[in-house]
Design a protein around this motif. Sequence first.
Motif, mmCIF file in Angstrom:
data_model
loop_
_atom_site.group_PDB
_atom_site.id
_atom_site.type_symbol
_atom_site.label_atom_id
_atom_site.label_comp_id
_atom_site.label_asym_id
_atom_site.label_seq_id
_atom_site.Cartn_x
_atom_site.Cartn_y
_atom_site.Cartn_z
ATOM 1 N N MET A 567 -34.397 -23.132 -11.989
ATOM 2 C CA MET A 567 -35.314 -23.251 -10.840
ATOM 3 C C MET A 567 -36.660 -23.300 -11.264
ATOM 4 N N TYR A 568 -37.334 -24.514 -11.002
ATOM 5 C CA TYR A 568 -38.685 -24.844 -11.621
ATOM 6 C C TYR A 568 -39.696 -24.549 -10.400
ATOM 7 N N PHE A 569 -40.114 -23.315 -10.470
ATOM 8 C CA PHE A 569 -41.052 -22.904 -9.155
ATOM 9 C C PHE A 569 -42.511 -23.790 -9.198
ATOM 10 N N GLN A 570 -42.623 -24.122 -10.287
ATOM 11 C CA GLN A 570 -44.049 -24.971 -10.452
ATOM 12 C C GLN A 570 -43.895 -26.217 -9.703
ATOM 13 N N ASP A 571 -42.713 -26.621 -9.258
ATOM 14 C CA ASP A 571 -42.613 -27.958 -8.485
ATOM 15 C C ASP A 571 -42.855 -27.540 -6.945
ATOM 16 N N TRP A 572 -42.935 -26.544 -6.602
ATOM 17 C CA TRP A 572 -42.596 -26.320 -5.259
ATOM 18 C C TRP A 572 -44.160 -25.805 -4.588
ATOM 19 N N SER A 573 -44.268 -26.420 -3.288
ATOM 20 C CA SER A 573 -45.564 -26.349 -2.570
ATOM 21 C C SER A 573 -45.241 -26.229 -1.189
ATOM 22 N N TRP A 574 -46.366 -25.742 -0.432
ATOM 23 C CA TRP A 574 -46.277 -25.732 0.879
ATOM 24 C C TRP A 574 -46.805 -26.832 1.692
ATOM 25 N N LYS A 575 -46.180 -27.618 2.405
ATOM 26 C CA LYS A 575 -46.597 -28.739 3.175
ATOM 27 C C LYS A 575 -47.982 -28.288 4.065
ATOM 28 N N SER A 576 -49.203 -28.948 3.762
ATOM 29 C CA SER A 576 -50.359 -28.483 3.983
ATOM 30 C C SER A 576 -50.313 -29.016 5.680
#
Length: 576
Positions: A567-576
């Motif tokens: 799992m590459y958590f650095q790729d995750w983001s919340w939709k703004s």
Amino acid sequence: MGTRTRIVSGVMAIGLGLTACSAGAGGGSPQGGAAQAKDTVTVALRTPNWILPISAPGFTQGENDIFSTALYRKLYSFQLDGSSEDNINTTRSLAEPPVVSNKGKTLTITLKDDTWSDGKPITTKDVQFWWDLVTANKDKWASYRPGGFPDNVAEFKVKDDKTFSITTKKAYNAAWFVGNQLNRIVPLPQHAWDKGDPKKTFDELTAASKDPKTYATNPLWKTTSGPFKLESYVPSGEVVLARQDAYSGPDKPKINKIVLRPFTGDDAEFNVLRAGDIDYGYIPPANLSQKSYLESKGYKVAPWYGWSITYLQLNFNNPKTGPLFKQLYLRQALQMLIDQPTISKVIWADMAQPTCGPVPAKQGTPPGEGCVYPFDPAKAKQLLESHGWKVVPDGQTTCADPSLCGEGIAKDTPLSFTVTSQSGFSATTKMFAEIKSQMAKVGVQLTIKEVPDSVAVTPACKPEESKCDWDMSFFGSQGSWYYPAFASGERLFQTDAPVNLGSYSNPEADELIEKAQFSDDAGALQEYNEFLAKDLPVLWMPNPVYQISAYKSDLQGVEPQDPMNLMYFQDWSWKS
């Protein structure tokens, strides 16, 4: 972490793979996931219990690799989408792809300009440090197999601060060596950890890694190279990773905090998921009927396909049924009686896809496209009849003409087999009921025998041994075999290979397996795949997912989920 295989892993819930993201022991509190500020993601994950990026026996669980990769970058990361040579993910890797010379024996590797979290440069000293630790302590390294890495290396040589070379004892296919050997190298902070003696240093690092309560406070674990740092750690409980502002890689984290939250079991995890109090979790197979409910509550459901294959093992050495399995036409007929697409869709609820050969399909390939022997009962019946069998639908098919049936097959020999399968998996039970029904339509009689550990009771054997009385064996309720980046067959289908339980042997297959491992022919793996897809060393079966993930629909970058189960958590983001 090396090859994952159901052969050595225990029985777990269908679809949870190696439980890399399944529930675990411990007391994570359920409240607060969704209520936290949108700079945090809560993830259902067993508590990692090994922090040193050198695997240790008994600590090779998937969650440990996920945890370690967040803190320490590997020399090479991989992506299996066919977009790069040797499957190297050039963005995430600490080094440039290797330059091969010396007739394939020497790989020269240049490090990129990266730094440790304390600002010191990552250099070949850090690679040499890793090399010295594993070569001096290989008996304590979980990835070590005698004769394999590092035994197959003639020379490890540092050229300068950024360049080193590895010369192997014989020439390998570079893709195999990079994907299945160099995948284990993780540069380690020599300036922060080295005590001068590799055995003493290794013992101290191991002792510290066996003391999880000090993970968040021990200065050792403060010098990292990954996109996250460890903020807090509760043994058997919650783990918080914080964004590493000093991270030098190009894939900067977009989330400030990742909270890894364990649960006491599937039910506890699913109750919290249903309540919307976790951002990324999983649906236990028993709860798959609630998929639409979760979707209505703002979750996206995503099957996580592993880099794996699933198959039904045939015992070529069984003195009674082995002569039958040695007939290619019979293996073809049996394969044509397995309706993989329908089983995948109906019994596995679309959470499996057909296996067509020994090399898994690349991401994005339509499931089951190109299977050599698709479901075709009429053709199976025709094949049997043309080879001297008297086909009795819903009865017992027998050999009527031994001259056509094949060597070692006597007149009136019945097509009757026992399948030894894993117990405790409802989808597996239903799958074999369906296969049994289809085979009975052409008079092939299956007896299904369920046992807790089908691997243990169906070993590789010699025909004269009493333990060689098994016919077919299934240990693929969660996938039979998980591969490293290069999906070669030297451990599975080569004559006398360690996991060749059915004793399949074909000189042409051996030659192609050798070619895939040792030649620089880029098409060798495809040749091997095409030959074994046709030759059927096993019967190919629907391949279940690693896990059925569910995550908040405004959480971006989760997919595609890595088929090698990281799992590459650095790729995750919340939709703004």
